[in-house]
Scaffold this active site. Structure first.
Site, PDB file in Angstrom:
ATOM      1  N   ASP A  48      -4.925  -2.990   5.689  1.00  0.00           N
ATOM      2  CA  ASP A  48      -5.030  -1.081   6.163  1.00  0.00           C
ATOM      3  C   ASP A  48      -5.656  -0.324   6.083  1.00  0.00           C
ATOM      4  OD1 ASP A  48      -5.182  -0.346   3.337  1.00  0.00           O
ATOM      5  OD2 ASP A  48      -3.260   1.037   3.343  1.00  0.00           O
ATOM      6  N   SER A  49      -7.643  -1.046   5.720  1.00  0.00           N
ATOM      7  CA  SER A  49      -8.031  -0.649   6.198  1.00  0.00           C
ATOM      8  C   SER A  49      -8.368  -0.640   7.518  1.00  0.00           C
ATOM      9  CB  SER A  49      -9.778  -1.480   4.989  1.00  0.00           C
ATOM     10  OG  SER A  49      -9.301  -2.091   5.002  1.00  0.00           O
ATOM     11  N   ASP A  87      -1.320  -5.928   4.736  1.00  0.00           N
ATOM     12  CA  ASP A  87      -0.824  -4.889   3.731  1.00  0.00           C
ATOM     13  C   ASP A  87       0.119  -3.560   3.746  1.00  0.00           C
ATOM     14  OD1 ASP A  87      -2.318  -4.112   1.504  1.00  0.00           O
ATOM     15  OD2 ASP A  87      -4.462  -3.297   2.892  1.00  0.00           O
ATOM     16  N   LYS A 117       0.594  -6.462   0.457  1.00  0.00           N
ATOM     17  CA  LYS A 117      -0.241  -6.647  -0.409  1.00  0.00           C
ATOM     18  C   LYS A 117       0.285  -5.070  -0.901  1.00  0.00           C
ATOM     19  CE  LYS A 117      -4.405  -5.339  -0.501  1.00  0.00           C
ATOM     20  NZ  LYS A 117      -4.885  -3.868  -0.270  1.00  0.00           N
ATOM     21  N   GLU A 119      -0.623  -1.781  -3.453  1.00  0.00           N
ATOM     22  CA  GLU A 119      -1.820  -0.880  -4.311  1.00  0.00           C
ATOM     23  C   GLU A 119      -0.282   0.486  -5.623  1.00  0.00           C
ATOM     24  OE1 GLU A 119      -3.569   2.103  -1.862  1.00  0.00           O
ATOM     25  OE2 GLU A 119      -4.415   0.975  -0.825  1.00  0.00           O
ATOM     26  N   GLU A 186     -10.083  -2.505  -7.693  1.00  0.00           N
ATOM     27  CA  GLU A 186     -11.121  -1.829  -6.860  1.00  0.00           C
ATOM     28  C   GLU A 186     -11.571  -1.104  -7.561  1.00  0.00           C
ATOM     29  OE1 GLU A 186      -9.386  -0.356  -2.753  1.00  0.00           O
ATOM     30  OE2 GLU A 186     -11.277  -0.023  -2.266  1.00  0.00           O
TER      31      GLU A 186
HETATM   32  O1  KIV Z   1      -7.578  -2.377   3.092  1.00  0.00           O
HETATM   33  C1  KIV Z   1      -8.130  -3.047   2.318  1.00  0.00           C
HETATM   34  O2  KIV Z   1      -8.428  -3.591   3.324  1.00  0.00           O
HETATM   35  C2  KIV Z   1      -7.660  -3.479   0.797  1.00  0.00           C
HETATM   36  C3  KIV Z   1      -9.454  -3.817   0.705  1.00  0.00           C
HETATM   37  C4  KIV Z   1     -10.489  -3.028   0.553  1.00  0.00           C
HETATM   38  C5  KIV Z   1      -8.863  -4.732  -0.840  1.00  0.00           C
HETATM   39  O3  KIV Z   1      -7.095  -3.085   0.321  1.00  0.00           O
END
Ligand code: KIV
Length: 288
Positions: A48-49, A87, A117, A119, A186
Site C-alpha cells: 500500500d506504499s 497489502d 499482508k 500490519e 520494518e
Molecule cells: O507497503 C509497502 O511497500 C510495505 C513494505 C515497505 C514492506 O509494506
C-alpha cells in the site's frame, strides 16, 4: 528468463531452514512487475506504499481496496510466474470478519494475488487465523507499521529498548501461532530483528531491519531512484538512477521537438508516388 514455477509458502520455509535468503521487491504495475520477474526476484509485494510512491498521497491511509485490486491485477499480469503478496489497506481488517474476508476475497479473486499482508500484532491475530483458515496465506508486518503512523508519532525506529524488543518478539510469535507464513520487520534494530528471526520457524523479511532477517524487501522506486524528488534513506541501497535517466530522456525529447529534429527521416512513413499523383493531380508534392 523463461517461465518458472512461482515460489510457495512451503518452499519459503525450507529456504529459511537452508539459510537461503528471500528477495522481495514492491511493484505496482504491469511493466515494473514484468521487469522484477525477469530480474529473478523471489516475491513481489503490491504494497500500500503505492499511496505514497505512485498515487502521490503523503501516507498510505487513503489507499482503498479498489486501488489495491486494480494494481494487484496489473502486477500479476506482468509477473505471472512470481509469488505476489497484496497489502490489505488501512481499516479493512479491523471491523467485522465478514468485511475482512470480503477484502481478502477481492484481492485473491479479482486481483489474483497469492497471499495478503496485514500490519499489526496481537490485535490482528484473530483476523489472521480466520483468513488462514479460509486457505489464504497471510504475511504479518510489525515494527514500523505505516498504517498506524498517527499512533506511533512518525516513522520511528522500533526495538530500541528491552521493553520494545519484548513487545516485538511477542507480536512475531503470536503471528506465527496464528498461522502467518512470514513476518515483515520494518525499521527494527538489527539485534532485535536477529533475535526474532532466530525465535521463529517462519521467515522474517526485513526492511531497515539489518542483516540477519531471512529475506529483504525494498520499494521498487527506492531500488531504482525512480522518483522526481528522491530522498536518501539509511536503510536503502539504490542500484540505479532511473529518475535521472527519465528526466534526461524526456528533456532531450522536448528539446528535439522544439528544434524540429524529431521526427527525423527515419521516423516517418512515405506514401507511394502513385498515391501522391492521385491525391494531388500529378504534382506528387503534397507533403514536403
Ligand atoms: O507497503 C509497502 O511497500 C510495505 C513494505 C515497505 C514492506 O509494506
Amino acid at each position: 528468463m523463461g517461465s518458472k514455477q512461482p515460489l510457495n509458502i512451503v518452499k519459503m520455509k525450507k529456504m529459511k531452514g537452508d539459510r537461503v535468503p528471500l528477495s522481495m521487491v514492491t511493484a505496482y504495475d504491469y511493466p515494473s512487475a514484468m521487469l522484477a520477474e525477469e530480474a529473478g526476484v523471489d516475491m513481489i509485494l503490491v504494497g500500500d506504499s503505492l499511496g505514497n510512491v505512485v498515487l502521490g498521497y503523503d501516507t498510505t491511509l487513503p489507499v482503498t481496496i479498489d486501488d489495491m485490486v486494480y494494481h494487484t491485477r496489473s502486477v500479476v499480469r506482468g509477473a505471472p510466474n512470481t509469488f505476489v503478496v497484496a497489502d490489505m489497506p488501512f481499516m479493512t481488517y479491523h471491523g467485522s470478519i465478514d468485511e475482512t474476508l470480503r477484502g481478502v476475497r477481492r484481492l485473491m479473486q479479482e486481483g489474483r494475488a497469492h497471499a495478503v499482508k496485514m500490519e499489526g500484532g496481537l490485535e490482528i491475530c484473530e483476523a489472521v487465523k480466520t483468513v488462514v483458515g479460509a486457505g489464504v496465506p497471510v504475511l504479518g508486518h510489525i515494527g514500523l507499521t505505516p498504517q498506524s503512523v498517527n499512533m506511533i508519532g512518525g516513522y520511528r525506529i522500533q526495538g530500541k529498548d528491552a521493553k520494545d524488543a519484548e513487545r516485538l518478539l511477542e507480536q512475531a510469535k503470536a503471528l506465527e501461532a496464528a498461522g502467518a507464513f512470514g513476518v515483515v520487520l520494518e525499521l527494527v534494530t538489527e539485534e532485535v530483528a536477529a533475535e526474532i528471526s532466530k525465535a521463529l520457524t517462519i521467515p522474517t523479511i526485513g526492511i531497515g531491519a539489518g542483516r540477519h532477517c531471512d529475506g529483504q524487501v525494498l520499494v521498487f522506486h527506492d531500488v531504482l531512484r525512480y522518483d522526481a524528488n528522491y530522498r536518501e534513506k539509511r536503510f536503502v541501497k539504490s542500484y540505479a538512477d532511473v529518475g535521472s535517466l527519465i528526466r534526461e530522456g524526456i528533456s532531450s525529447y522536448v528539446r528535439e521537438v522544439k528544434e524540429r529534429s524529431f521526427p527525423a527521416e527515419e521516423h516517418v512513413f512515405k506514401a507511394d508516388e502513385s498515391v501522391l499523383a492521385n491525391l494531388y493531380g500529378g504534382a506528387g508534392k503534397g507533403v514536403e
